[in-house]
Write a protein that holds these residues in place. Structure first.
Motif, PDB file in Angstrom:
ATOM      1  N   GLN A 165     -85.103  10.888 -53.099  1.00  0.00           N
ATOM      2  CA  GLN A 165     -83.543  11.052 -53.733  1.00  0.00           C
ATOM      3  C   GLN A 165     -83.152  12.612 -53.792  1.00  0.00           C
ATOM      4  O   GLN A 165     -82.064  13.158 -53.259  1.00  0.00           O
ATOM      5  CB  GLN A 165     -83.159  10.372 -55.153  1.00  0.00           C
ATOM      6  N   GLN A 166     -84.256  13.293 -54.243  1.00  0.00           N
ATOM      7  CA  GLN A 166     -84.366  14.769 -54.328  1.00  0.00           C
ATOM      8  C   GLN A 166     -84.154  15.436 -52.924  1.00  0.00           C
ATOM      9  O   GLN A 166     -83.385  16.200 -52.903  1.00  0.00           O
ATOM     10  CB  GLN A 166     -85.635  15.268 -54.830  1.00  0.00           C
ATOM     11  N   VAL A 167     -84.665  14.724 -51.713  1.00  0.00           N
ATOM     12  CA  VAL A 167     -84.447  15.412 -50.678  1.00  0.00           C
ATOM     13  C   VAL A 167     -83.124  15.182 -50.040  1.00  0.00           C
ATOM     14  O   VAL A 167     -82.527  15.982 -49.452  1.00  0.00           O
ATOM     15  CB  VAL A 167     -85.485  14.568 -49.818  1.00  0.00           C
ATOM     16  N   LEU A 168     -82.601  13.909 -50.375  1.00  0.00           N
ATOM     17  CA  LEU A 168     -81.114  13.787 -50.075  1.00  0.00           C
ATOM     18  C   LEU A 168     -80.273  14.558 -50.625  1.00  0.00           C
ATOM     19  O   LEU A 168     -79.250  15.160 -49.949  1.00  0.00           O
ATOM     20  CB  LEU A 168     -80.872  12.312 -49.935  1.00  0.00           C
ATOM     21  N   ASP A 169     -80.411  14.735 -51.983  1.00  0.00           N
ATOM     22  CA  ASP A 169     -79.498  15.270 -52.756  1.00  0.00           C
ATOM     23  C   ASP A 169     -79.523  17.009 -52.226  1.00  0.00           C
ATOM     24  O   ASP A 169     -78.479  17.792 -52.177  1.00  0.00           O
ATOM     25  CB  ASP A 169     -79.982  15.381 -54.305  1.00  0.00           C
ATOM     26  N   GLY A 170     -80.627  17.392 -51.853  1.00  0.00           N
ATOM     27  CA  GLY A 170     -80.712  18.910 -51.393  1.00  0.00           C
ATOM     28  C   GLY A 170     -80.270  19.147 -50.053  1.00  0.00           C
ATOM     29  O   GLY A 170     -79.457  20.237 -49.865  1.00  0.00           O
ATOM     30  N   SER A 171     -80.281  18.009 -49.405  1.00  0.00           N
ATOM     31  CA  SER A 171     -79.582  18.148 -47.780  1.00  0.00           C
ATOM     32  C   SER A 171     -77.983  18.278 -48.184  1.00  0.00           C
ATOM     33  O   SER A 171     -77.245  18.784 -47.492  1.00  0.00           O
ATOM     34  CB  SER A 171     -80.086  17.002 -47.011  1.00  0.00           C
ATOM     35  N   VAL A 172     -77.595  17.366 -49.016  1.00  0.00           N
ATOM     36  CA  VAL A 172     -76.146  17.248 -49.176  1.00  0.00           C
ATOM     37  C   VAL A 172     -75.569  18.613 -49.984  1.00  0.00           C
ATOM     38  O   VAL A 172     -74.674  19.220 -49.174  1.00  0.00           O
ATOM     39  CB  VAL A 172     -75.675  16.044 -50.235  1.00  0.00           C
ATOM     40  N   ALA A 173     -76.343  19.105 -50.705  1.00  0.00           N
ATOM     41  CA  ALA A 173     -75.644  20.414 -51.536  1.00  0.00           C
ATOM     42  C   ALA A 173     -75.798  21.475 -50.117  1.00  0.00           C
ATOM     43  O   ALA A 173     -74.874  22.177 -50.222  1.00  0.00           O
ATOM     44  CB  ALA A 173     -76.874  20.690 -52.507  1.00  0.00           C
ATOM     45  N   SER A 174     -76.880  21.438 -49.585  1.00  0.00           N
ATOM     46  CA  SER A 174     -77.109  22.751 -48.675  1.00  0.00           C
ATOM     47  C   SER A 174     -75.782  22.472 -47.537  1.00  0.00           C
ATOM     48  O   SER A 174     -75.120  23.680 -47.203  1.00  0.00           O
ATOM     49  CB  SER A 174     -78.366  22.677 -47.742  1.00  0.00           C
ATOM     50  N   VAL A 175     -75.598  21.252 -46.846  1.00  0.00           N
ATOM     51  CA  VAL A 175     -74.279  21.078 -46.040  1.00  0.00           C
ATOM     52  C   VAL A 175     -72.897  21.581 -46.853  1.00  0.00           C
ATOM     53  O   VAL A 175     -72.401  22.306 -46.223  1.00  0.00           O
ATOM     54  CB  VAL A 175     -74.260  19.779 -45.765  1.00  0.00           C
ATOM     55  N   ILE A 176     -72.731  21.137 -48.069  1.00  0.00           N
ATOM     56  CA  ILE A 176     -71.782  21.420 -48.710  1.00  0.00           C
ATOM     57  C   ILE A 176     -71.347  23.137 -48.895  1.00  0.00           C
ATOM     58  O   ILE A 176     -70.440  23.501 -48.630  1.00  0.00           O
ATOM     59  CB  ILE A 176     -71.601  20.678 -50.150  1.00  0.00           C
ATOM     60  N   VAL A 177     -72.630  23.564 -49.524  1.00  0.00           N
ATOM     61  CA  VAL A 177     -72.419  25.121 -49.644  1.00  0.00           C
ATOM     62  C   VAL A 177     -72.237  25.813 -48.260  1.00  0.00           C
ATOM     63  O   VAL A 177     -71.658  26.741 -48.348  1.00  0.00           O
ATOM     64  CB  VAL A 177     -73.689  25.603 -50.481  1.00  0.00           C
ATOM     65  N   LEU A 178     -73.030  25.339 -47.573  1.00  0.00           N
ATOM     66  CA  LEU A 178     -72.888  26.226 -46.164  1.00  0.00           C
ATOM     67  C   LEU A 178     -71.473  26.143 -45.461  1.00  0.00           C
ATOM     68  O   LEU A 178     -71.030  26.809 -44.818  1.00  0.00           O
ATOM     69  CB  LEU A 178     -73.991  25.998 -45.238  1.00  0.00           C
ATOM     70  N   THR A 179     -70.956  24.645 -45.518  1.00  0.00           N
ATOM     71  CA  THR A 179     -69.734  24.575 -45.173  1.00  0.00           C
ATOM     72  C   THR A 179     -68.649  25.289 -46.017  1.00  0.00           C
ATOM     73  O   THR A 179     -67.694  25.947 -45.170  1.00  0.00           O
ATOM     74  CB  THR A 179     -69.284  23.011 -45.101  1.00  0.00           C
ATOM     75  N   PHE A 180     -68.853  25.574 -47.115  1.00  0.00           N
ATOM     76  CA  PHE A 180     -67.976  26.395 -48.141  1.00  0.00           C
ATOM     77  C   PHE A 180     -68.112  27.604 -47.626  1.00  0.00           C
ATOM     78  O   PHE A 180     -66.959  28.331 -47.600  1.00  0.00           O
ATOM     79  CB  PHE A 180     -68.166  26.243 -49.470  1.00  0.00           C
ATOM     80  N   ALA A 181     -69.263  28.316 -47.318  1.00  0.00           N
ATOM     81  CA  ALA A 181     -69.471  29.653 -46.895  1.00  0.00           C
ATOM     82  C   ALA A 181     -68.783  30.128 -45.625  1.00  0.00           C
ATOM     83  O   ALA A 181     -68.026  30.950 -45.471  1.00  0.00           O
ATOM     84  CB  ALA A 181     -71.108  29.915 -46.769  1.00  0.00           C
ATOM     85  N   THR A 182     -68.638  28.917 -44.845  1.00  0.00           N
ATOM     86  CA  THR A 182     -68.035  28.853 -43.388  1.00  0.00           C
ATOM     87  C   THR A 182     -66.522  29.087 -43.809  1.00  0.00           C
ATOM     88  O   THR A 182     -65.717  29.884 -43.015  1.00  0.00           O
ATOM     89  CB  THR A 182     -68.357  27.675 -42.658  1.00  0.00           C
ATOM     90  N   ILE A 183     -65.944  28.280 -44.463  1.00  0.00           N
ATOM     91  CA  ILE A 183     -64.665  28.280 -44.874  1.00  0.00           C
ATOM     92  C   ILE A 183     -64.400  29.754 -45.297  1.00  0.00           C
ATOM     93  O   ILE A 183     -63.188  30.241 -45.150  1.00  0.00           O
ATOM     94  CB  ILE A 183     -64.182  27.183 -45.927  1.00  0.00           C
ATOM     95  N   LEU A 184     -64.923  30.409 -46.387  1.00  0.00           N
ATOM     96  CA  LEU A 184     -64.706  31.715 -46.900  1.00  0.00           C
ATOM     97  C   LEU A 184     -64.681  32.619 -45.775  1.00  0.00           C
ATOM     98  O   LEU A 184     -63.889  33.373 -45.816  1.00  0.00           O
ATOM     99  CB  LEU A 184     -65.842  31.950 -47.882  1.00  0.00           C
TER     100      LEU A 184
END
Length: 177
Positions: free
Chosen positions: A145-164
């Motif tokens: 679950q920690q692996v999945l949570d970390g992967s979801v968080a990375s995708v969200i944050v990097l996508t937000f950085a791309t939007i910025l």
């Protein structure tokens, strides 16, 4: 014969702050920055897909292999691409009109990129090693679950950085760097 005055060239006004990068150097660094950033986001998405696949699998061997592959991707792709994106971004900020802390979107993106570099290496990476061991032992445990949570968080944050990077919101800060 009339004398024509030759136009005199004005010396460029010195700009405050560090010198700007020459155009070709800036374009090269921008290309490297975009390629490494896109690659970093792509690897984050691939890790998310692998985490979902491993989580859905009932076969311990398949889970162990997938988590081991994710661990390899973490070492061989996430960290080097993230560091390259961070370094080229800082150099571009220092050597261009955007600055590193001069605009809110750049400052926020810098913080997000550092977070996506550091937090997964401190959380997801050790959890991946634990998940490999747990899967090899035939267990379904919380590290998955920690692996999945970390992967979801990375995708969200990097996508937000791309939007910025695309929209460049919020204007200037008070900093001049």
């Amino acid at each position: 014969m009339t004398a024509t005055a030759t136009p005199t060239r004005r010396a460029p006004r010195p700009r405050p702050g560090p010198p700007r990068l020459p155009r070709n150097a800036r374009r090269f660094l921008l290309t490297v920055h975009v390629v490494t950033s896109v690659g970093w986001l792509g690897v984050a998405y691939a890790l998310l897909v692998m985490a979902l696949s491993a989580r859905a699998s009932d076969d311990p061997g398949s889970r162990a292999t997938t988590y081991a592959l994710m661990l390899s991707f973490d070492n061989a792709a996430m960290l080097p691409l993230g560091l390259a994106a961070l370094v080229t971004g800082v150099v571009l900020g220092v050597g261009s009109h955007w600055g590193v802390l001069r605009h809110w979107w750049v400052a926020v993106k810098l913080v997000l990129n550092i977070a996506v570099l550091v937090v997964p290496m401190l959380t997801r990476h050790p959890a991946l090693a634990d998940a490999v061991d747990a899967a090899r032992a035939g267990l379904l445990t919380d590290p998955a679950q920690q692996v999945l949570d970390g992967s979801v968080a990375s995708v969200i944050v990097l996508t937000f950085a791309t939007i910025l990077s695309t929209y460049k919101p919020w204007g200037r800060t008070r900093a001049n760097f």
